[in-house]
Structures are given as structure tokens and as C-alpha cells.
Design a protein around this motif. Structure first.
Motif, mmCIF file in Angstrom:
data_model
loop_
_atom_site.group_PDB
_atom_site.id
_atom_site.type_symbol
_atom_site.label_atom_id
_atom_site.label_comp_id
_atom_site.label_asym_id
_atom_site.label_seq_id
_atom_site.Cartn_x
_atom_site.Cartn_y
_atom_site.Cartn_z
ATOM 1 N N UNK A 143 34.808 30.961 71.048
ATOM 2 C CA UNK A 143 35.954 30.993 71.957
ATOM 3 C C UNK A 143 36.493 32.403 72.120
ATOM 4 N N UNK A 144 36.441 33.174 71.043
ATOM 5 C CA UNK A 144 36.878 34.572 71.106
ATOM 6 C C UNK A 144 35.875 35.402 71.903
ATOM 7 N N UNK A 145 34.600 35.205 71.613
ATOM 8 C CA UNK A 145 33.537 35.975 72.268
ATOM 9 C C UNK A 145 33.488 35.698 73.766
ATOM 10 N N UNK A 146 33.584 34.428 74.153
ATOM 11 C CA UNK A 146 33.444 34.043 75.559
ATOM 12 C C UNK A 146 34.759 33.994 76.318
ATOM 13 N N UNK A 147 35.870 34.160 75.616
ATOM 14 C CA UNK A 147 37.196 34.118 76.228
ATOM 15 C C UNK A 147 37.521 32.749 76.837
ATOM 16 N N UNK A 148 36.797 31.736 76.434
ATOM 17 C CA UNK A 148 37.080 30.376 76.894
ATOM 18 C C UNK A 148 36.659 29.402 75.808
ATOM 19 N N UNK A 149 37.407 28.305 75.683
ATOM 20 C CA UNK A 149 37.075 27.314 74.667
ATOM 21 C C UNK A 149 36.274 26.150 75.236
ATOM 22 N N UNK A 150 36.090 26.115 76.553
ATOM 23 C CA UNK A 150 35.253 25.103 77.174
ATOM 24 C C UNK A 150 35.845 23.707 77.221
ATOM 25 N N UNK A 151 37.151 23.578 77.019
ATOM 26 C CA UNK A 151 37.807 22.263 77.039
ATOM 27 C C UNK A 151 38.458 22.041 78.398
ATOM 28 N N UNK A 152 38.073 20.972 79.072
ATOM 29 C CA UNK A 152 38.708 20.622 80.345
ATOM 30 C C UNK A 152 40.075 20.018 80.031
ATOM 31 N N UNK A 153 41.120 20.661 80.512
ATOM 32 C CA UNK A 153 42.472 20.268 80.112
ATOM 33 C C UNK A 153 42.840 18.857 80.563
ATOM 34 N N UNK A 154 42.287 18.419 81.677
ATOM 35 C CA UNK A 154 42.607 17.082 82.165
ATOM 36 C C UNK A 154 41.914 15.985 81.367
ATOM 37 N N UNK A 155 41.178 16.354 80.317
ATOM 38 C CA UNK A 155 40.630 15.356 79.392
ATOM 39 C C UNK A 155 41.411 15.342 78.086
ATOM 40 N N UNK A 156 42.348 16.269 77.927
ATOM 41 C CA UNK A 156 43.027 16.457 76.644
ATOM 42 C C UNK A 156 44.070 15.374 76.375
ATOM 43 N N UNK A 157 44.190 15.010 75.111
ATOM 44 C CA UNK A 157 45.258 14.119 74.644
ATOM 45 C C UNK A 157 45.706 14.619 73.278
ATOM 46 N N UNK A 158 46.969 14.373 72.950
ATOM 47 C CA UNK A 158 47.474 14.809 71.651
ATOM 48 C C UNK A 158 48.602 13.879 71.199
ATOM 49 N N UNK A 159 48.795 13.884 69.898
ATOM 50 C CA UNK A 159 49.891 13.098 69.352
ATOM 51 C C UNK A 159 51.214 13.712 69.793
ATOM 52 N N UNK A 160 52.203 12.862 70.045
ATOM 53 C CA UNK A 160 53.465 13.386 70.562
ATOM 54 C C UNK A 160 54.087 14.383 69.593
ATOM 55 N N UNK A 161 53.837 14.214 68.304
ATOM 56 C CA UNK A 161 54.384 15.136 67.322
ATOM 57 C C UNK A 161 53.930 16.565 67.516
ATOM 58 N N UNK A 162 52.767 16.746 68.129
ATOM 59 C CA UNK A 162 52.263 18.099 68.391
ATOM 60 C C UNK A 162 53.238 18.870 69.271
ATOM 61 N N UNK A 163 53.862 18.170 70.218
ATOM 62 C CA UNK A 163 54.748 18.832 71.184
ATOM 63 C C UNK A 163 56.050 19.318 70.558
ATOM 64 N N UNK A 164 56.327 18.895 69.324
ATOM 65 C CA UNK A 164 57.507 19.400 68.628
ATOM 66 C C UNK A 164 57.271 20.819 68.136
ATOM 67 N N UNK A 165 55.993 21.195 67.980
ATOM 68 C CA UNK A 165 55.642 22.508 67.454
ATOM 69 C C UNK A 165 54.974 23.417 68.475
ATOM 70 N N UNK A 166 54.374 22.830 69.496
ATOM 71 C CA UNK A 166 53.664 23.620 70.504
ATOM 72 C C UNK A 166 54.090 23.168 71.898
ATOM 73 N N UNK A 167 54.546 24.119 72.702
ATOM 74 C CA UNK A 167 54.870 23.839 74.101
ATOM 75 C C UNK A 167 54.005 24.727 75.002
#
Length: 233
Positions: A143-167
Motif C-alpha cells: 500500500x505504501x509502495x503503490x500509494x493505493x490499498x486496492x479496497x473499493x470503498x463502496x464495498x466497505x463495512x465496519x463496526x459502528x464503534x470504529x466511527x468513535x475513533x476514526x472519522x
């Protein structure tokens, strides 16, 4: 009904696609979901379309902003409004695959991660399918070398608790359309665990005129390089 998972969709002037986007969420094989749509000060008929769909299905929740705050802040607001324990990301011009919620929740149950992503199918502005993409494990060095992590954001899901620490960042990252890139990195740096689903979780629409096509590539690279330089000190 208390939803198990919430789709959160920022919507700005997407009258051509927002009905399809919302309907793809309502058509999930797993029904215990809600669809939080944040109308980000649209000047077209986006709001009216969302309102009409909310009247037909109580699972659609309209969050109407008076002015345009940008997609990052719209996501943050939508995440706060969401009542599901799992938040599934979707853009206002993309569509969820029918098994999106089912496959995502199964991955959370099986692997116990904090974030889940998956494969996707690209399509043009008219909805014609183009290519199918398979996911790969998140790899820090690549991800550092290619400057991209290759994750399509519209496929992403996360636990709601994550949003308490990351916005989502509301500065230059948002203006350049790389707030999603930074969100993934911020989650990684917090030590959150990733897992992925091999099957496609969304149809990603390629639309001319969006920030992905109009942003300055040099500004994108400079902003990414500055961020990585800071975190790699």
C-alpha cells in the motif's frame, strides 16, 4: 424493527441514480437493515426521490442537510445517525449486490474483524457491466509502495464503534476524493482488523465529471506522500 446493519449513503445531485442505489439496498436477501441517505444540499431532485422512497419503505431514513458539506462530513453525519451495529458504505451512484448484507455479516460473524470489504463489478454510467475485480488482503508495504490499498470503498463495512475513533477527513483529502483512502489508513494505524469477502459486494459506477475524474493527479500524490511521510516517521 431494530436493524442489524445500516447502509449509509451520501447523496449530492445524483437524481439519475439514487433510486437504483436505494432499491439495491432494499432488495437485499437479508432484510433486517436500514438505509440512511444523507442529502448533502442537492440542487436537483435527489431529495424528492429519497422522500418518495422513504414513504414507501420505512427502512429508508432521510437525513436532509441545508447546505452542501461535502461527502466526508455527510458520511460522518450518516454514521452518527445509523442505528445498526454494522455500517455498510455505499455511494449515491453505486449499487449493492443482492447478497451484500448477508455476505458481509457472515464475514463479521466468522472472522470477528473490525472492517470488511470485498470484490466489485464496475459498470458505466448506463449500468452496463464492464469488469469484475477480486479483493486482496490489505498489505501495508504494498500500500505504501503503490500509494493505493486496492479496497473499493463502496464495498466497505465496519463496526459502528470504529466511527468513535476514526472519522472521514473533511480537508484536502475530501476535496481530492481520497478521504476514503485516508480512512482505511487511519483504521489500520488504530490497529483495527480487516477481513474480506471474495464475492462482489457492489456495482461500482464509472461516471465522468466526478472528483475521481476531475482531480489533479499531482495534488493527489503530493497529499498522499505528505500523509505517509508523517505516519512513517
Amino acid at each position: 424493527m431494530n436493524p442489524k446493519a445500516s447502509f449509509v449513503i451520501p447523496a449530492y445531485n445524483v437524481q439519475a441514480w439514487i433510486a437504483e442505489t436505494i432499491q439495491s439496498c432494499l432488495d437485499q436477501s437479508f432484510r433486517k437493515i436500514e438505509v440512511v441517505v444523507v442529502n448533502d444540499g442537492s440542487t436537483d431532485h435527489t431529495k424528492e426521490i429519497i422522500e418518495q422512497m422513504a414513504k414507501k419503505d420505512a427502512r429508508v431514513v432521510l437525513v436532509d442537510l441545508e447546505g452542501n458539506v461535502g461527502r466526508s462530513e455527510a458520511r460522518n453525519i450518516g454514521n452518527q445517525k445509523a442505528s445498526g451495529e454494522i455500517i455498510m458504505v455505499l455511494d449515491g451512484d453505486d449499487k449493492a449486490t443482492r447478497q451484500r448484507a448477508k455476505d458481509t455479516l457472515a464475514c463479521f460473524e466468522l472472522n470477528k474483524p473490525d472492517l470488511v470489504y470485498g470484490g466489485f463489478i464496475s459498470m458505466d454510467s448506463l449500468g452496463n457491466m464492464r469488469h469484475r475485480f477480486s479483493p486482496n488482503p490489505f498489505n501495508r508495504e504494498q500500500s505504501i509502495k503503490n500509494m493505493t490499498h486496492g479496497i473499493c470503498h463502496s464495498t466497505l463495512a465496519y463496526r459502528k464503534g470504529v466511527t468513535l475513533n476514526v472519522q472521514y477527513a473533511v480537508d484536502d483529502f475530501s476535496k481530492l476524493g481520497i478521504d476514503d483512502w485516508k480512512f482505511i489508513w487511519d483504521c489500520h494505524l488504530k490497529g483495527y482488523k480487516f477481513a474480506y469477502v471474495k464475492s462482489p459486494l457492489c456495482y461500482y459506477r464509472m461516471v465522468e465529471g466526478t472528483v475521481t475524474h476531475t482531480r489533479n493527479p499531482e495534488d493527489v500524490m503530493k497529499t498522499k506522500e505528505k500523509y505517509l511521510a508523517e505516519i512513517l516517521k
